[in-house]
Enzyme design. Sequence first.
Site, PDB file in Angstrom:
ATOM      1  N   THR A 162       0.841  -1.188   0.000  1.00 45.13           N
ATOM      2  CA  THR A 162       0.000   0.000   0.000  1.00 45.13           C
ATOM      3  C   THR A 162       0.880   1.242   0.000  1.00 45.13           C
ATOM      4  O   THR A 162       2.099   1.144  -0.015  1.00 45.13           O
ATOM      5  CB  THR A 162      -0.924  -0.004   1.240  1.00 45.13           C
ATOM      6  OG1 THR A 162      -1.827   1.074   1.163  1.00 45.13           O
ATOM      7  CG2 THR A 162      -0.119   0.111   2.519  1.00 45.13           C
ATOM      8  N   VAL A 163       0.255   2.420   0.022  1.00 44.38           N
ATOM      9  CA  VAL A 163       0.981   3.669   0.221  1.00 44.38           C
ATOM     10  C   VAL A 163       0.307   4.449   1.334  1.00 44.38           C
ATOM     11  O   VAL A 163      -0.875   4.269   1.617  1.00 44.38           O
ATOM     12  CB  VAL A 163       1.042   4.534  -1.063  1.00 44.38           C
ATOM     13  CG1 VAL A 163       1.799   3.823  -2.166  1.00 44.38           C
ATOM     14  CG2 VAL A 163      -0.347   4.950  -1.524  1.00 44.38           C
TER      15      VAL A 163
END
Length: 529
Positions: A349-350
């Site tokens: 993810t970010v």
Amino acid sequence: MHAYNGPGRAPAFAAEAMCATSHPLAARTALDIIAAGGNAVDAAVAGALVLGLCEPMMCGLGGDAFAMIRVPGRDGLVGLNGSGRAPAALDAVRLRGEGHTSVPLESAHSITLPGAVDTFDRLVRDWGRLELAAVLEPAIRYAERGVPVCHRSAIDWAKYGERLHGPGRIHYLDDGRPFGPGRMFASPSQAEALRLIAREGRDAFYKGAIMEDMLATLKAAGGLHEAADFAAVAADYVEPIGTAYRGHVLTELPPNGQGVTALLIANILSRFDLGGLDPNGSRRVHLEAEATRLAYGARDRFVGDPRHAELRLEHMLSDATADALASLIDPRRATPHIDRRAEAVHRDTVYICVVDGDRMAVSLIYSTFWPFGSGLASERYGISFQNRGAGFSLSEGHVNELKGSRRPLHTLIPGFMEKPGAFIMPFGVMGGPYQATGHAHVLSNIADFGMDVQDAIDSPRSFADAEEGRLVLEAGFSDAVAAELAAMGHGVTRAPIGMGGAQGIQIDLDRGILVGGSDPRKDGVALGF
């Protein structure tokens, strides 16, 4: 405090505004938006959209997003759950009938409705200062012109590019090959989609031409999605939940996210004197591993979509539960059994956090679940579909059982940490299933060991991985520590690359400045002015 005699860096300081995230272009975008008159919400959304081009294997318009906001003058934090739901026509009975014991990772049945665009629109409309079109402009520009691929993204592209199939290969490969470091990745198709959203609003994505492109691609791949499913997508405001830990407060979003798991780990660890241990020693790693095992086991039994199942959150967060679980831990010996899950666990993810001059603070996390999500992208606009539906259980009667219009157990967790009177900090830890452990680890580094935000992020990480049944150690732990953990009964393995990433920005209440940290496991920065 950084000693300046070896690798690493000190925390970043700023007086007016700061962004910390996993790519420099996204951090710069966020600050440019603030300089142009936007606030922290506008900046976080603009930066997140740019991350979709800088790290397209991690996130994109076809994914989900969650956010927490500190609004000056308002009591408490605002929480927004932007996770998508399963198509109304899909359920576990159908997949069990086809012989599946888990949702296939790359099938259309793993693709839940994308919640991120509605989340971004809701955030900007309700809390931003700028129009959505202005917030989208940097991402449109980068999509048209391209961004140079950073080293970490190139590693992930090389490792996971083979997961792409169908139109996904056309939109996200470089003439059939993964993009290498320094190559320019552009997406004119996504620029066109973003322009439509800028002109027509979120309805262009959920009811207009972009939806029609996504729906046609999904139906061609065997999906049961319908136009009504897209039209029904809506992010929901939720009440954050928290726990106290040694003079600090950790705040998370409630289920269907796994934030409650981080709170439970913290509650279990509070029963032990971690501050008296070596922060990188075997005893601390062992206690964290055992607390993780117990808390993740509780998560997998009790956490799902609260609109469709009764969740036992009060039980999970009670002192009695923490006492009971802590009593099961032998401080010098590993419990031999670690539960494994049939459903898929989150990979990547970010995360982005922003604080502006008014001290509005945003903690935002954004993902397509596995690298490149399902591997499929829409034909015309190149919208990369998440495979978040693979996080559902197919077990009959399970709290997280796949049912139509239900949200799956979600690993995405934006966080806030506070030491009353000292600091308030939006923060997040990436790394798929590691996230909940990562939140508790950073909290403990600060509360138990007095680390600054950068040291707390840099600190070596370990993870009791239930899927693999192993205790995974980063390279920062010595061979002697690994041997001691093995002697305790842990099946020890080494992580081939650093676990995820993390960012945080402390609002220092005494000095009135911002103190930021960003993870060297990614290519990002904490940047401010």
